[in-house]
Write an enzyme that holds these catalytic residues in place. Structure first.
Site, short mmCIF file in Angstrom:
data_model
loop_
_atom_site.label_atom_id
_atom_site.label_comp_id
_atom_site.label_asym_id
_atom_site.label_seq_id
_atom_site.Cartn_x
_atom_site.Cartn_y
_atom_site.Cartn_z
NE ARG A 184 -10.18 11.68 4.06
CZ ARG A 184 -9.08 11.01 3.78
NH1 ARG A 184 -7.94 11.67 3.65
NH2 ARG A 184 -9.10 9.71 3.61
CG HIS A 240 -12.35 10.11 11.76
ND1 HIS A 240 -13.14 10.75 10.84
CD2 HIS A 240 -11.07 10.55 11.51
CE1 HIS A 240 -12.40 11.55 10.08
NE2 HIS A 240 -11.13 11.43 10.47
CE1 TYR A 286 4.73 10.23 28.70
CE2 TYR A 286 5.14 11.03 26.46
CZ TYR A 286 5.46 10.19 27.51
OH TYR A 286 6.50 9.32 27.41
#
Length: 833
Positions: free
Chosen positions: A40, A86, A130
């Site tokens: 990570r 993922h 958006y």
């Protein structure tokens, strides 16, 4: 409990292992920590990416959302990444996608975003439904040739698909875009850099595997942040590059402007990397309201899409320097802690600049090798098919008849294999050929293609058999990336010894700097030395202790940044105002804290860095007559420990330096009064580590050999004359036309008689009549006189007395105060006469 539900039954464990709880906790925590570190938080040293970055880019690659496609909804990209590669929260994936699209976070954004992706004021990005995104053109270079078996793949989290363990990475992304992250017990914070500089350093390392960090810093000047600003001090950069850890001071870019009568304002145009602009403005306002900062009348943020602009209006009569220093102390400067920690073979390692580039080159070498093997296999397969087609064309009638008489396709392939010795793949291809491919034009095209494929096979074979050719491919591809994507550096590197610079508070004035053999140094105002007529003894300029002597005297401005060249061939950068100001009769202070000179090392020439133009060279001459020209840009990044200016033979020393532009003639003078004049272009440009070429043929051998005394650069239309000064204080001026031009490495012509009266030549300078000379003797006497006092005569003359030196003294150094700086004094001096 319902009667439908069966009663639970006890199941006996096959084995029961007893462990201490602290041992289990320790091992479990280590496993968790390594999972976070490798899976990570830390980037891979090869492609500079963490798994989430790599998976997002690979998912976009698989979706076809490239730089040439239309933008795709961010929510679609996040969903695809989360579903296939993922298995973590969508907010973490989207946050990563957003950062890769922010031009104020990434030096070279890897995602091309459309919509609201946040701002420097800390505003969050719009929701993923958006915004839209696609890969940037540069990020495609990270995945270039991934389909050619260039990297290893592993199964995704549910074994449905495969994902790359690392990307091919056509450029050193770890340094170019940097990385940051907090793991368990460790963290990484790698600053971004300029693409062109990093590529140049990588090529340098490939060409010279023994390159040092200092060598690589000739290319990588320092981090290059997307928000620009300034890094204060080169020493911190060197420490970070040499050890992998360091603390950089990053300062905002601003300037003071006049906007009303007796009113000024401070305009901030660039902020330190990762600074929150809105929060900085808010904190400045708080300090003004609380009285921490005085003198500010108004504060406003005028930033727009074109860049940062924060305006601070000052009150009438406010000292802008005081306000500026307060802002720097509390708001406009921050520390960037460099921790160059990355994964190498799955293990976290802190890497130096050289080690980081070595890991990338090693990775790229493997990528190009595997790609070449893949392409070679493809080319050989194609060549094999083409060979079959050519063979079929040679026997076209028999082949056609055999296929026509065969019962089916399988029989035709068997017949072709037995009759004409075709391989299975060749026979398969031939039976599928169309009749139109049997035309003569098609035949010619096959032959041409076969020749091209054979040439490609030869090229790929050569790459695989030669390490140097493989490395050449890597360098060529890096240069192509640089040509396509390189841009100008945004972050400047400035020098400063304190938390806040006081340079602006130091008045600008012309000074005389005196240095001694034992490394004592001081500066004195030029005005302390009134011009005298030639032939005077001068006045005390330094109280030289017994056994010491003056080695150099030069004129400078307190705000000048000087390049100081030494007899050992080193060059140091010096700020004039750092030299302690002392009186005429003072000895000076030790220079150990200003210049790190070795025993026996002396300053022999000084160049003002403000005089450099882009196309100019630093031209140097040594005692043994070698001369060299080096591009001025090679002296841009100088450490406090100095860098090499010229490589010298054991018995040689650097004597003098001039800044030239390729249009001048060089005049080299020797201690015995010989001079030679030749075109500077007879000396080619060469690197700092070069020795140079022969400039003048010195007379004598061994201890009786002549030595170079100085160097002058003049052009044909120069209105200056050549001034020659000897150790016993005599000198003369001679027009340049008196010195006929020759080829390099001749004996030269007689310039001045160096008999017992004159002594050997100490210095040569180019002067006008209105220039002033500052001459200093070894025992500390200093004299200033106007050059026009010295008459202009021909070559091969005795000269006149310039400075009256004692019998046991000698002229040590001479410098010129240009007419512009000496103008006012010259006029008053002439009027008094």
């Amino acid at each position: 409990m319902s009667s439908d539900v069966p009663e639970p039954t006890d199941v006996e464990a096959r084995t029961v292992e007893t462990v201490r709880i602290e041992d289990e906790m320790e091992q479990s925590y280590i496993d968790y920590a390594m999972s976070v570190i490798a899976g990570r938080a830390l980037p891979d040293a090869r492609d500079g990416l963490k798994p989430v970055h790599r998976r997002i880019l690979y998912a976009m690659h698989e979706l076809g959302v490239t730089s040439g496609s239309s933008h795709r909804k961010s929510s679609s990209i996040v969903g695809e990444t989360m579903g296939d590669y993922h298995p973590h929260g969508d907010s973490a994936i989207y946050d990563t996608l957003v950062r890769m699209a922010q031009d104020f976070s990434m030096r070279y954004p890897l995602v091309d975003g459309q919509g609201n992706f946040g701002s420097m004021d800390g505003d969050p990005a719009a929701a993923p439904r958006y915004t839209e995104a696609r890969m940037s053109a540069l990020s495609e270079e990270l995945l270039e040739d991934i389909d050619k078996d260039t990297v290893d793949f592993q199964s995704n989290y549910d074994d449905r698909l495969e994902e790359p363990t690392v990307l091919p990475s056509s450029f050193p992304n770890l340094l170019v875009n940097g990385s940051s992250g907090i793991a368990v017990g460790m963290s990484t914070n790698i600053p971004p850099h300029n693409l062109g500089e990093v590529i140049d350093a990588t090529i340098e390392l490939i060409d010279n595997p023994d390159s040092t960090v200092e060598d690589l810093m000739e290319h990588v000047k320092g981090p290059d942040f997307p928000t620009g600003a300034n890094i204060v001090g080169r020493d911190a950069i060197y420490s970070a590059y040499a050890t992998g850890r360091g603390r950089l001071r990053v300062r905002a870019e601003f300037e003071v402007e006049e906007w009303k009568t007796d009113r000024e304002r401070i305009v901030i145009t660039e902020l330190p990397y990762q600074a929150n602009k809105a929060r900085i403005v808010e904190r400045i306002a708080e300090d003004v309201n609380e009285g921490e900062i005085e003198g500010i009348s108004d504060l406003r943020d005028e930033s727009d899409r074109n860049g940062v602009r924060v305006v601070i209006d000052l009150k009438r009569g406010a000292n802008s320097d005081v306000v500026k220093n307060k802002l720097l102390e509390n708001h406009l400067e921050r520390t960037f802690g460099v921790i160059n920690l990355a994964l190498v073979d799955g293990q976290p390692r802190v890497l130096s600049l050289k080690e980081t580039l070595e890991e990338y080159v090693s990775h790229r070498r493997e990528v190009v090798r595997r790609r070449s093997e893949y392409d070679l296999e493809e080319a050989e397969d194609r060549a094999h098919i083409l060979e079959g087609r050519l063979k079929a064309l040679e026997n076209v009638e028999d082949v056609v008849e055999l296929i026509r008489n065969s019962e089916d396709r399988s029989a035709a392939k068997s017949g072709l294999a037995s009759e004409f010795d075709f391989s299975e793949s060749q026979a398969e291809h031939i039976v599928r050929m169309q009749l139109g491919s049997l035309t003569s034009m098609e035949s010619a095209e096959i032959e041409d293609e076969y020749e091209e494929v054979q040439a490609e096979i030869d090229r790929l074979t050569a790459i695989l058999e030669s390490e140097s050719k493989l490395l050449t491919v890597i360098k060529d591809e890096l240069r192509e990336i640089k040509d396509e994507y390189d841009d100008d550096r945004r972050t400047s590197i400035i020098e400063d010894q304190g938390t806040v610079t006081h340079e602006d508070l130091i008045p600008e004035e012309d000074v005389v700097v005196v240095m001694t053999e034992d490394d004592y140094v001081k500066r004195m105002p030029i005005d302390a030395f009134d011009p005298q007529g030639r032939g005077g003894k001068g006045i005390i300029g330094a109280d030289v202790k017994e056994g010491d002597r003056v080695s150099a005297v030069f004129q400078a401005n307190t705000h000048d940044y000087l390049l100081c060249f030494t007899n050992h061939g080193q060059v140091y950068q010096l700020k004039t105002y750092e030299i302690p100001e002392m009186g005429r009769t003072a000895r000076g202070k030790s220079a150990v804290n200003i210049l790190d000179l070795d025993d026996g090392e002396e300053i022999t020439a000084v160049v003002d860095t403000d005089s450099f133009e882009d196309d100019e060279c630093v031209t140097m001459v040594t005692k043994n007559g070698y001369v060299k020209r080096t591009a001025g840009e090679e002296f841009d990044n100088i450490l406090t420990t100095g860098i090499i200016a010229a490589s010298l033979e054991e018995s040689d020393e650097l004597v003098d330096v001039e800044v030239t532009d390729g249009t001048t003639d060089l005049v080299i003078a020797t201690e015995r009064g010989m001079t030679i004049r030749f075109d500077e272009n007879e000396v080619r440009e060469m690197g700092r580590n070069a020795r140079g070429v022969n400039g003048i043929k010195l007379q004598g051998d061994g201890d009786d050999r002549d030595a170079v005394a100085g160097l002058v650069a003049m052009d044909q239309d120069d209105d200056r004359s050549l001034l020659t000064v000897t150790q016993n204080g005599y000198g003369k001026r001679t027009l340049l036309s008196e010195y006929s031009k020759q080829s390099r490495y001749g004996k030269g012509l007689i310039d001045i008689k160096t008999n017992e009266r004159n002594g050997p030549v100490t210095a040569v300078k180019a002067v006008t009549e209105d220039d002033h000379l500052v001459a200093m003797s070894e025992r500390g006497q200093i004299m200033r006189t106007r050059a026009g006092e010295i008459s202009t005569v021909g070559r091969n003359t005795m000269g006149v007395t310039i400075m009256d030196v004692e019998a046991d003294d000698a002229v040590a150094s001479v410098d010129v105060i240009p007419a512009v700086a000496a103008g006012d004094v010259s006029e008053s001096d002439e009027s008094s006469e």
